[in-house]
Design a protein around this motif. Sequence first.
Motif, PDB file in Angstrom:
ATOM      1  N   PRO A  38     -50.183   0.662 -10.470  1.00 52.32           N
ATOM      2  CA  PRO A  38     -49.184   1.711 -10.695  1.00 52.32           C
ATOM      3  C   PRO A  38     -49.165   2.716  -9.563  1.00 52.32           C
ATOM      4  CG  PRO A  38     -51.112   2.038 -12.107  1.00 52.32           C
ATOM      5  CD  PRO A  38     -51.245   0.689 -11.491  1.00 52.32           C
ATOM      6  N   GLY A  39     -47.954   3.150  -9.213  1.00 53.34           N
ATOM      7  CA  GLY A  39     -47.785   4.151  -8.170  1.00 53.34           C
ATOM      8  C   GLY A  39     -47.687   3.578  -6.774  1.00 53.34           C
ATOM      9  N   GLN A  40     -48.105   2.327  -6.584  1.00 47.79           N
ATOM     10  CA  GLN A  40     -48.065   1.727  -5.253  1.00 47.79           C
ATOM     11  C   GLN A  40     -46.708   1.088  -4.989  1.00 47.79           C
ATOM     12  OE1 GLN A  40     -51.333  -0.613  -3.916  1.00 47.79           O
ATOM     13  NE2 GLN A  40     -52.872   0.622  -4.929  1.00 47.79           N
ATOM     14  N   VAL A  41     -46.357   1.046  -3.719  1.00 52.07           N
ATOM     15  CA  VAL A  41     -45.082   0.467  -3.299  1.00 52.07           C
ATOM     16  C   VAL A  41     -45.333  -0.900  -2.681  1.00 52.07           C
ATOM     17  CG1 VAL A  41     -43.070   0.731  -1.796  1.00 52.07           C
ATOM     18  CG2 VAL A  41     -44.069   2.743  -2.921  1.00 52.07           C
ATOM     19  N   TYR A  42     -44.577  -1.888  -3.126  1.00 53.40           N
ATOM     20  CA  TYR A  42     -44.691  -3.252  -2.612  1.00 53.40           C
ATOM     21  C   TYR A  42     -43.323  -3.708  -2.115  1.00 53.40           C
ATOM     22  CZ  TYR A  42     -49.067  -3.282  -5.285  1.00 53.40           C
ATOM     23  OH  TYR A  42     -50.307  -2.981  -5.790  1.00 53.40           O
ATOM     24  N   GLU A  68     -36.148  -3.774 -16.409  1.00 50.88           N
ATOM     25  CA  GLU A  68     -37.120  -3.662 -17.500  1.00 50.88           C
ATOM     26  C   GLU A  68     -37.942  -2.387 -17.412  1.00 50.88           C
ATOM     27  OE1 GLU A  68     -39.511  -7.175 -17.690  1.00 50.88           O
ATOM     28  OE2 GLU A  68     -37.790  -8.527 -17.666  1.00 50.88           O
ATOM     29  N   GLY A  69     -37.731  -1.614 -16.327  1.00 53.05           N
ATOM     30  CA  GLY A  69     -38.454  -0.362 -16.171  1.00 53.05           C
ATOM     31  C   GLY A  69     -39.872  -0.513 -15.658  1.00 53.05           C
ATOM     32  N   MET A  70     -40.230  -1.712 -15.176  1.00 46.37           N
ATOM     33  CA  MET A  70     -41.596  -1.943 -14.713  1.00 46.37           C
ATOM     34  C   MET A  70     -41.806  -1.502 -13.274  1.00 46.37           C
ATOM     35  SD  MET A  70     -42.562  -5.558 -16.545  1.00 46.37           S
ATOM     36  CE  MET A  70     -44.317  -5.184 -16.561  1.00 46.37           C
ATOM     37  N   VAL A  71     -40.752  -1.509 -12.481  1.00 47.73           N
ATOM     38  CA  VAL A  71     -40.795  -1.013 -11.108  1.00 47.73           C
ATOM     39  C   VAL A  71     -39.534  -0.210 -10.855  1.00 47.73           C
ATOM     40  CG1 VAL A  71     -42.200  -2.939 -10.239  1.00 47.73           C
ATOM     41  CG2 VAL A  71     -39.710  -3.106 -10.165  1.00 47.73           C
ATOM     42  N   GLU A  72     -39.549   0.575  -9.786  1.00 48.67           N
ATOM     43  CA  GLU A  72     -38.376   1.338  -9.390  1.00 48.67           C
ATOM     44  C   GLU A  72     -38.150   1.162  -7.897  1.00 48.67           C
ATOM     45  OE1 GLU A  72     -39.398   5.249 -10.634  1.00 48.67           O
ATOM     46  OE2 GLU A  72     -40.850   5.581  -9.024  1.00 48.67           O
ATOM     47  N   ILE A  73     -36.908   1.246  -7.500  1.00 48.31           N
ATOM     48  CA  ILE A  73     -36.546   1.028  -6.101  1.00 48.31           C
ATOM     49  C   ILE A  73     -36.932   2.241  -5.263  1.00 48.31           C
ATOM     50  CG2 ILE A  73     -34.630   0.672  -4.497  1.00 48.31           C
ATOM     51  CD1 ILE A  73     -33.166  -0.779  -6.762  1.00 48.31           C
ATOM     52  N   VAL A  74     -37.571   1.982  -4.134  1.00 47.35           N
ATOM     53  CA  VAL A  74     -37.858   3.012  -3.136  1.00 47.35           C
ATOM     54  C   VAL A  74     -37.030   2.638  -1.905  1.00 47.35           C
ATOM     55  CG1 VAL A  74     -39.601   4.146  -1.724  1.00 47.35           C
ATOM     56  CG2 VAL A  74     -40.195   3.312  -4.014  1.00 47.35           C
ATOM     57  N   PRO A  75     -35.952   3.350  -1.627  1.00 47.30           N
ATOM     58  CA  PRO A  75     -35.049   2.965  -0.530  1.00 47.30           C
ATOM     59  C   PRO A  75     -35.789   2.740   0.788  1.00 47.30           C
ATOM     60  CG  PRO A  75     -34.097   4.746  -1.823  1.00 47.30           C
ATOM     61  CD  PRO A  75     -35.503   4.564  -2.319  1.00 47.30           C
ATOM     62  N   ASN A  76     -35.459   1.637   1.422  1.00 47.36           N
ATOM     63  CA  ASN A  76     -35.987   1.255   2.742  1.00 47.36           C
ATOM     64  C   ASN A  76     -37.484   0.938   2.752  1.00 47.36           C
ATOM     65  OD1 ASN A  76     -33.395   1.738   3.919  1.00 47.36           O
ATOM     66  ND2 ASN A  76     -33.888   3.924   3.960  1.00 47.36           N
ATOM     67  N   GLY A  78     -39.237  -0.609  -0.569  1.00 46.92           N
ATOM     68  CA  GLY A  78     -39.554  -1.675  -1.506  1.00 46.92           C
ATOM     69  C   GLY A  78     -39.462  -1.198  -2.940  1.00 46.92           C
ATOM     70  N   PHE A  79     -40.505  -1.494  -3.712  1.00 52.20           N
ATOM     71  CA  PHE A  79     -40.490  -1.214  -5.142  1.00 52.20           C
ATOM     72  C   PHE A  79     -41.807  -0.561  -5.554  1.00 52.20           C
ATOM     73  CE2 PHE A  79     -37.864  -4.835  -4.192  1.00 52.20           C
ATOM     74  CZ  PHE A  79     -36.695  -4.608  -4.894  1.00 52.20           C
ATOM     75  N   ARG A  80     -41.686   0.558  -6.243  1.00 54.61           N
ATOM     76  CA  ARG A  80     -42.875   1.263  -6.722  1.00 54.61           C
ATOM     77  C   ARG A  80     -43.160   0.847  -8.163  1.00 54.61           C
ATOM     78  NH1 ARG A  80     -41.397   6.100  -5.915  1.00 54.61           N
ATOM     79  NH2 ARG A  80     -42.586   6.520  -4.008  1.00 54.61           N
ATOM     80  N   VAL A  81     -44.418   0.534  -8.450  1.00 57.62           N
ATOM     81  CA  VAL A  81     -44.826   0.192  -9.807  1.00 57.62           C
ATOM     82  C   VAL A  81     -44.830   1.461 -10.646  1.00 57.62           C
ATOM     83  CG1 VAL A  81     -46.652  -0.791 -11.238  1.00 57.62           C
ATOM     84  CG2 VAL A  81     -46.243  -1.697  -8.940  1.00 57.62           C
ATOM     85  N   THR A  82     -44.109   1.447 -11.754  1.00 56.17           N
ATOM     86  CA  THR A  82     -43.983   2.645 -12.574  1.00 56.17           C
ATOM     87  C   THR A  82     -45.274   2.920 -13.350  1.00 56.17           C
ATOM     88  OG1 THR A  82     -42.994   1.336 -14.358  1.00 56.17           O
ATOM     89  CG2 THR A  82     -41.496   2.434 -12.842  1.00 56.17           C
ATOM     90  N   GLU A  83     -45.527   4.182 -13.571  1.00 57.68           N
ATOM     91  CA  GLU A  83     -46.693   4.615 -14.336  1.00 57.68           C
ATOM     92  C   GLU A  83     -46.374   4.528 -15.832  1.00 57.68           C
ATOM     93  OE1 GLU A  83     -49.558   5.750 -13.047  1.00 57.68           O
ATOM     94  OE2 GLU A  83     -49.092   6.259 -10.945  1.00 57.68           O
TER      95      GLU A  83
END
Length: 226
Positions: A38-42, A68-76, A78-83
């Motif tokens: 959680p919290g990390q960007v992949y 599904e709300g499990m990750v969120e988009i971080v522009p430019n 990747g995807f951050r794992v939601t807490e």
Amino acid sequence: MAQQQRPAIPSLGGRKPNFREKVVDVLRAALISGELRPGQVYSAPALAPRLGVSATPVREAMLELVKEGMVEIVPNKGFRVTEVSEKQLDEYTHIRSLIEIPTTVGLAATADLDDLKALRPFAMEIVTSAARGNLIDYVEADLHFHLGLLALAGNEHLVEVVRDLRQRSRLYGLTALLEAKRLQASAEEHLELLDALIARDEEAVREVITRHLGHVRGLWAAHKED
């Protein structure tokens, strides 16, 4: 600073039937088990080599997991794992207990024996995944077993509610259990539950499923049980 250990995501090794769904399933299991933190960007290009696929199906899978709300988009990036908060996990587990315990107990009287016996391969896969130390296979087999069991009650909406709750939950304690060689005992509870159901022993079923679900906020969570 020590180099961070990369998640042990299994290689998918090329295109297979339902390939896109398989990528989604593997990444979802990696999120639930805490292999993706959680919290990390992949990024899709960084994850793709670990699965042995191109970045495109990984990106498509991540976009599905955004819904599904499990990750969120971080522009430019990747995807951050939601807490997921402790309060949310408590609420998910409470709802699951209200649904799964009485439904599973009821199956001891109503489920067809052949249908119950057909679930044994999934229960065995959970045990063998624990023995192999493969948390992603463990989470996937566990999902198939429990949803397949609940489906025997004949209520599709109930199954979808539990599926959603399970996908929202996190089982970060599985890694510690694996390292302590205690995951096998939890895995074998699935066989214990199945045997109790086949024996039509409602009290045994109640005891096992109650104990089993208790692990969600105990053994399988980030907390220690006494």
